[in-house]
Design a protein around this motif. Structure first.
Motif, PDB file in Angstrom:
ATOM      1  N   LEU A  54       0.829  -1.197   0.000  1.00  0.00           N
ATOM      2  CA  LEU A  54       0.000   0.000   0.000  1.00  0.00           C
ATOM      3  C   LEU A  54       0.870   1.256   0.000  1.00  0.00           C
ATOM      4  O   LEU A  54       0.636   2.196  -0.753  1.00  0.00           O
ATOM      5  N   GLN A  67      -4.086   8.455   2.609  1.00  0.00           N
ATOM      6  CA  GLN A  67      -5.117   8.722   1.598  1.00  0.00           C
ATOM      7  C   GLN A  67      -5.510   7.435   0.864  1.00  0.00           C
ATOM      8  O   GLN A  67      -6.686   7.179   0.635  1.00  0.00           O
ATOM      9  N   GLU A  69      -5.091   4.413   1.991  1.00  0.00           N
ATOM     10  CA  GLU A  69      -5.714   3.534   2.977  1.00  0.00           C
ATOM     11  C   GLU A  69      -7.203   3.875   3.119  1.00  0.00           C
ATOM     12  O   GLU A  69      -8.038   2.991   3.295  1.00  0.00           O
ATOM     13  N   GLY A  70      -7.519   5.161   3.040  1.00  0.00           N
ATOM     14  CA  GLY A  70      -8.917   5.590   3.098  1.00  0.00           C
ATOM     15  C   GLY A  70      -9.726   4.929   1.989  1.00  0.00           C
ATOM     16  O   GLY A  70     -10.850   4.478   2.200  1.00  0.00           O
ATOM     17  N   THR A  73      -9.816   0.872   2.597  1.00  0.00           N
ATOM     18  CA  THR A  73     -10.695   0.381   3.664  1.00  0.00           C
ATOM     19  C   THR A  73     -12.162   0.664   3.371  1.00  0.00           C
ATOM     20  O   THR A  73     -13.039   0.157   4.049  1.00  0.00           O
ATOM     21  N   PHE A  74     -12.421   1.489   2.360  1.00  0.00           N
ATOM     22  CA  PHE A  74     -13.813   1.792   2.027  1.00  0.00           C
ATOM     23  C   PHE A  74     -14.457   0.632   1.278  1.00  0.00           C
ATOM     24  O   PHE A  74     -15.659   0.417   1.360  1.00  0.00           O
ATOM     25  N   TYR A  75     -13.651  -0.118   0.529  1.00  0.00           N
ATOM     26  CA  TYR A  75     -14.209  -1.142  -0.358  1.00  0.00           C
ATOM     27  C   TYR A  75     -14.110  -2.544   0.238  1.00  0.00           C
ATOM     28  O   TYR A  75     -13.041  -2.967   0.661  1.00  0.00           O
ATOM     29  N   ASN A  76     -15.229  -3.266   0.232  1.00  0.00           N
ATOM     30  CA  ASN A  76     -15.275  -4.620   0.797  1.00  0.00           C
ATOM     31  C   ASN A  76     -14.353  -5.581   0.082  1.00  0.00           C
ATOM     32  O   ASN A  76     -13.898  -6.547   0.652  1.00  0.00           O
ATOM     33  N   ARG A  80      -7.189  -6.044   3.166  1.00  0.00           N
ATOM     34  CA  ARG A  80      -5.989  -5.490   3.780  1.00  0.00           C
ATOM     35  C   ARG A  80      -5.337  -6.489   4.729  1.00  0.00           C
ATOM     36  O   ARG A  80      -4.374  -6.179   5.406  1.00  0.00           O
ATOM     37  N   VAL A 131     -22.311  -6.500   1.761  1.00  0.00           N
ATOM     38  CA  VAL A 131     -23.628  -5.864   1.604  1.00  0.00           C
ATOM     39  C   VAL A 131     -24.345  -6.472   0.408  1.00  0.00           C
ATOM     40  O   VAL A 131     -23.768  -7.258  -0.329  1.00  0.00           O
TER      41      VAL A 131
ATOM     42  N   GLN B 171      -6.834  10.923   7.921  1.00  0.00           N
ATOM     43  CA  GLN B 171      -7.827  10.498   6.942  1.00  0.00           C
ATOM     44  C   GLN B 171      -8.946   9.753   7.640  1.00  0.00           C
ATOM     45  O   GLN B 171      -8.852   9.436   8.821  1.00  0.00           O
ATOM     46  N   VAL B 172      -9.967   9.454   6.859  1.00  0.00           N
ATOM     47  CA  VAL B 172     -11.038   8.617   7.383  1.00  0.00           C
ATOM     48  C   VAL B 172     -10.925   7.239   6.752  1.00  0.00           C
ATOM     49  O   VAL B 172     -10.705   7.110   5.560  1.00  0.00           O
ATOM     50  N   PHE B 173     -11.027   6.210   7.578  1.00  0.00           N
ATOM     51  CA  PHE B 173     -10.919   4.838   7.111  1.00  0.00           C
ATOM     52  C   PHE B 173     -12.230   4.103   7.367  1.00  0.00           C
ATOM     53  O   PHE B 173     -12.944   4.404   8.320  1.00  0.00           O
TER      54      PHE B 173
END
Lengths: 163, 902
Positions: A54, A67, A69-70, A73-76, A80, A131, B171-173
């Motif tokens: 990463l 950035q 990582e944001g 971690t948003f996507y299923n 990681r 989801v 950031q937001v995780f």
């Protein structure tokens, strides 16, 4: 399993990965637009995205690791942590949840002797929630690797895994 | 203008504004979280729901989010209607599901926006009995605590830190109900404005770590209006005290200066006030046997009997203190205490500001610039809050585009989507890379001479009359043409320069550019190094060199040094000689330093937190600061020591001194009107420094004396050291604390503003002393280009936000963030010397012994022949002068430790 994780831990990115990511970058004005593609490319080669990968990918995209990582971690479907060869996603959205998703999860985990997110001892499977998969009329639904399994009930779990 | 109806009452409002902002500026209580006056609306938290009716007949209405709804004429809404208030109550109940029940141990408690909004929304009983999600917290450095469990996911932290302040490590995780605001890995937050998270976060996720170390509730803090003393911008602050200790600093809104935000040096640099290095009693020859009265007599006697007494003033002391010293020793014996370079730079800047007829903007005006050229400054390190304002001006092109697309500027998410398409032209000419390079259209790196030459070339392209430099390279010529073209087009172009290059040519070229600009609304601003640098320049006085000559030549034999460590101004040998030659040395200061060590008589002075005074910022704005708490004898304000040594002085009070100073200097005439004087009363009483709820007054010193002590008297200011009196509706310059009914956090400032993000009702504090007038001729002294000489390097001191400023360095958290000593070198120079990153180089003045040995960091943007030296150590004075040195690689086996030889 520990060795398996160790084996998957590479530092940096391979030449092939860098080349593929750079090819994607050439399509966009803004390098950070390639975030998701870059993560997918890394995952294609390694099965998951380690911290080292990463950081290396973020450098390639002129982003801070945080950035990227944001995004990761948003996507299923960006992993990681190391996952088994086949990832089993069971849907836990409303319809599946009402029709027994929790029991399906229980049975899957029992059968494979894993907790959610863990890798089975042979490194073959990981169970994760996801989801809505868009097949509510056949709830509960499970996705094994890339294959969608409909109308799953407790009893059919072993059947799914047998396939 | 639009007329709108809110709950049956009619209001006048500006068309197209955000309805939430408008409601708040009417003083209506409408709760919100994700909205922030400086950051606009994103409609994320759903807390500001109101009922909007279609027409006068509509009885049902529909729920809309006020923050996302533009005001239109004949709009009819209701805040009070049951569906709206019920929605808000239920919404906050959901937001609060995971919020811990830890208010009693939470440092936000008592000034918590979440508490206020929860109360305001009527959610007073928790029904949720399930498990709460929990998070691990991160170590975020010496400034900020992290307590993620308290998070309600309003996203304001990342919107400030990333979008507003340009950070990228917070950031937001994660997603949906499992989000985490933090860093990729533990470690200090890198952005220089991280401290604002404390106020931006509506709850206790980010709290002030320096405050934790000696915490007190907001209502238990004694507060007075103050001005930051850690750079030349004069941001307004509200320091808080308890038990005789300065506990913290928070922002004090000033619509023209700092707005809602401070830099981390200003917020966390206060620790020096509580430092064990403080001088607490008068010392004669290093012994403490002298009483304050005897010290005053000694000073008085010295002035009567000495062969000649000179006074050395200070850019970090108030106008009044400097003026008192100047009066005590006489005008001809008063010296500004600036070294030759500083002195010349500051008088050049003052001359330009005073006489050039070009407007020098406030920070608010800077945010309106539509083209910017920065000449020779790494603004983030020299005048940090200015960098935050420039970051906002970088968005003006986007705002213009948004307007043309009919997107309101407060529609934050929509406007930011446009940002990649268009940029405000911002050019930075500097010695090497700066912290603002990410917003720059183009950058130029060169020696101060080359920066100035570029400046002169730009000026010449804008106006043929302006002198042109010769022998410019093609690259320089085309850059100058490009910059000139952008500046010429701009309606409101801004030129920023300052003192950090130590180059008069850079400052003069900045003026030439500004003069050459065709725009009527052009602006020119200079950064200055210290909190009263410009004030001192206005006052005028001799040079430090001349002061040294007076003593060394025997014209005078005694010297009074006011709050000035001369070792930071000149070579130690020179200062040693000077202080040893003087028969009598009186030093007045608050912290021990090398100059203080050499004094015969040392007088303990009050800091900004314990004293009053007027400072002039880089804009020429005079601002008053007031003592937050009473200092205990024998520490006194510098002005008090000085005036009490004047036998026949009529100045018994600070107001008298301010008035006399205003009278003595026409340019300072307005300083008497900066804030009301000590005679000011509101409803018959002085303004209390302690809030109504201040607790423990009768008992807090019971371990010393069971009788409640009488509060100290304050004869010098409109404030009292007590709880009695009213703070609402006092003039903004005297507003000690921001609080309104139902609004206990600093967000309450919307109740004090004329319109959101506007000026404070009653006017923003401070008086501008200099308004554009006159017209100066072109400056013609164009330096020749810098040429790197074989085997020689020119030292370029590089200021750093954490380390370059004298007083804040005595605060442990700031000292902790000070970068490790090193030197910066061009890669080709490094190659020539055979060094790589981390190797150590010995620095020597030509033909002399080594002055320092430091590790190398290769810096690709630094021009050849220059040696970048972060100006982070007071002792670095030795190697901070822009002089030529030689370099020698140190063998690897030598002890791997930076050394500075004095």
């Amino acid at each position: 399993m520990k060795e398996l994780i160790e084996k998957q831990k590479f530092t940096g990115l391979s030449a092939a990965e860098v080349e593929e990511i750079n090819a994607e970058i050439s399509h966009y004005e803004d390098k950070s637009a390639v975030s998701i593609e870059a993560l997918k490319i890394v995952q294609k080669y390694r099965g998951w995205v380690s911290d080292e990968c990463l950081i290396a990918a973020a450098e390639l995209l002129d982003m801070s690791p945080a950035q990227l990582e944001g995004v990761a971690t948003f996507y299923n479907l960006i992993y990681r942590q190391p996952v088994g060869k086949t990832v089993i996603h069971y849907c836990n959205s409303v319809t599946c949840w009402m029709l027994g998703a929790e029991k399906v999860r229980q049975r899957l985990c029992e059968h494979l002797h894993v907790e959610l997110g863990e890798m089975s001892d042979d490194g073959a499977y990981t169970v994760l929630p996801i989801v809505c998969l868009g097949a509510c009329d056949h709830a509960p639904v499970v996705m094994v690797g890339k294959e969608l399994c409909l109308d799953v009930i407790e009893n059919t779990v072993s059947e799914i895994l047998g396939r | 203008m639009a007329t709108i109806e809110i709950d049956g009452k009619h209001y006048e409002a500006q068309d197209g504004q955000s309805l939430l902002a408008v409601c708040l500026s009417f003083g209506l209580n409408l709760p919100y979280f994700c909205w922030h006056p400086a950051m606009g609306s994103v409609g994320a938290c759903r807390q500001c729901a109101v009922l909007q009716y279609q027409n006068p007949e509509d009885k049902r209405g529909r729920l809309v989010m006020a923050c996302m709804t533009p005001v239109a004429d004949a709009m009819r809404i209701s805040i009070e209607a049951v569906p709206a208030s019920q929605f808000r109550r239920e919404n906050i109940e959901l937001l609060m599901i995971n919020h811990p029940h830890d208010c009693p141990v939470c440092e936000e408690g008592g000034e918590c926006h979440l508490q206020d909004m929860t109360e305001m929304s009527g959610h007073t009983f928790r029904r949720y009995r399930g498990q709460k999600r929990t998070h691990a917290n991160q170590y975020l450095g010496p400034f900020i605590n992290h307590e993620m469990n308290r998070c309600i996911a309003c996203y304001r932290c990342v919107r400030f830190y990333d979008d507003y302040a340009g950070g990228n490590d917070l950031q937001v995780f994660g997603m949906h109900n499992n989000v985490y605001f933090g860093r990729f890995e533990e470690g200090a937050l890198e952005n220089e404005f991280s401290g604002n998270l404390v106020e931006v976060c509506p709850t206790g996720v980010f709290t002030d770590r320096t405050f934790s170390a000696h915490y007190a509730r907001k209502w238990d803090l004694q507060t007075a209006p103050s001005v930051c003393i850690h750079c030349g911008l004069g941001c307004n602050t509200a320091p808080g005290e308890r038990y005789g200790q300065l506990r913290r600093i928070i922002n004090r809104y000033n619509g023209e200066v700092n707005g809602y935000f401070l830099c981390d040096r200003g917020r966390f640099g206060y620790g020096f006030v509580n430092s064990p290095e403080r001088i607490r009693e008068p010392l004669l020859d290093g012994r403490s046997e002298i009483t304050p009265q005897a010290a005053v007599n000694y000073l008085d006697n010295l002035c009567q009997t000495a062969k000649g007494v000179i006074g050395i003033g200070s850019p970090r002391a108030s106008l009044e203190a400097n003026f008192a010293l100047r009066t005590l020793v006489g005008e001809e014996n008063f010296f500004l205490g600036l070294n030759d370079i500083e002195h010349t730079l500051l008088s050049t800047i003052f001359n330009i500001l005073r006489n050039c007829g070009i407007h020098t903007p406030s920070l608010r005006e800077i945010e309106q610039a539509d083209a910017v050229l920065i000449m020779g400054e790494d603004v983030t390190h020299t005048a940090p809050r200015l960098a935050l304002s420039l970051r906002q001006s970088a968005r003006n092109a986007t705002f213009d585009l948004a307007r043309s697309l009919k997107i309101a500027p407060w529609q934050d998410a929509a406007v930011r989507e446009l940002k990649t398409q268009i940029k405000t032209p911002i050019f930075i000419a500097s010695v090497c890379a700066t912290r603002l390079d990410d917003i720059a259209t183009d950058t130029f790196h060169g020696s101060p001479e080359d920066i100035a030459r570029l400046g002169f070339a730009i000026a010449h392209r804008l106006d043929d009359q302006a002198p042109a430099p010769e022998l410019m390279s093609d690259a320089e010529n085309s850059l100058a043409t490009a910059i000139a073209a952008e500046l010429k087009q701009a309606k409101c172009p801004l030129i920023v320069s300052g003192t950090s290059c130590a180059s008069i040519a850079v400052i003069q070229s900045a003026y030439n550019i500004a003069k050459a600009l065709p725009s009527k609304d052009k602006q020119l601003t200079f950064t200055v190094p210290e909190c009263n640098s410009l004030g001192l320049a206005i006052m005028g006085g001799g040079r430090l060199r001349q002061a040294f000559e007076r003593i060394n030549e025997g014209v005078a034999d005694s010297v009074i040094v006011l709050e000035n460590d001369l070792y930071r101004r000149a070579h130690s040998q020179t200062v040693d000689l000077f202080l040893q030659s003087a028969a009598h040395v009186v030093v007045m200061d608050s912290l021990r330093n090398k100059t203080a060590e050499q004094s015969e008589l040392l007088l303990p002075t009050a800091t900004f937190a314990e004293s009053e005074g007027t400072l002039v910022n880089n804009e020429g704005r005079a601002q008053r600061y007031f003592p937050v708490y009473a200092v205990s004898e024998p520490v006194r304000g510098s002005w008090q020591w000085l005036t009490s040594a004047m036998e026949d002085s009529e100045w018994r009070h600070h107001d008298d001194l301010t008035a006399a100073c205003a009278q003595a200097f026409p340019d300072l005439a307005a300083i008497a009107q900066v804030a009301p004087g000590a005679a000011y009363r509101f409803k018959g009483s002085k303004i209390p420094r302690q809030p109504e709820r201040y607790s423990g007054r009768a008992a807090m010193f019971a371990n010393i004396n069971v009788r409640e002590p009488a509060p100290p008297q304050d004869l010098e200011t409109p404030f009292s050291f007590s709880m009695e009196g009213v703070t609402a509706q006092v003039p903004p310059a005297l507003l000690p604390v921001i609080r309104a009914p139902g609004w206990n956090s600093n967000q309450a400032v919307n109740q004090f503003e004329e319109g959101v993000e506007g000026h404070l009702r009653g006017g923003d504090p401070g008086m501008r002393l200099i308004e554009a007038s006159g017209n100066l001729a072109w400056f013609n002294d164009i330096p020749s280009a810098f040429k790197a000489e074989e085997g020689q390097w020119r030292i370029m001191p590089l200021p750093h936000i954490f380390g370059s400023e004298e007083l804040s360095l005595h605060s442990a958290p700031i000292a902790e963030r000070r970068p490790a000593p090193k030197i910066l070198l061009n890669p080709l120079d490094a190659q020539a010397l055979g060094v790589v990153n981390g190797d150590r180089l010995e620095i020597s003045r030509s033909m002399e012994t080594a002055i320092a040995t430091l590790p190398v960091q290769i810096e690709t943007t630094l021009p050849r022949g220059l040696l970048g030296v972060p100006a982070i150590l007071p002792e670095n004075q030795q190697i901070n002068n822009p002089e030529r040195v030689t370099l020698k690689k140190v063998a690897a086996e030598a002890e791997n430790k930076p050394e500075i030889f004095l």
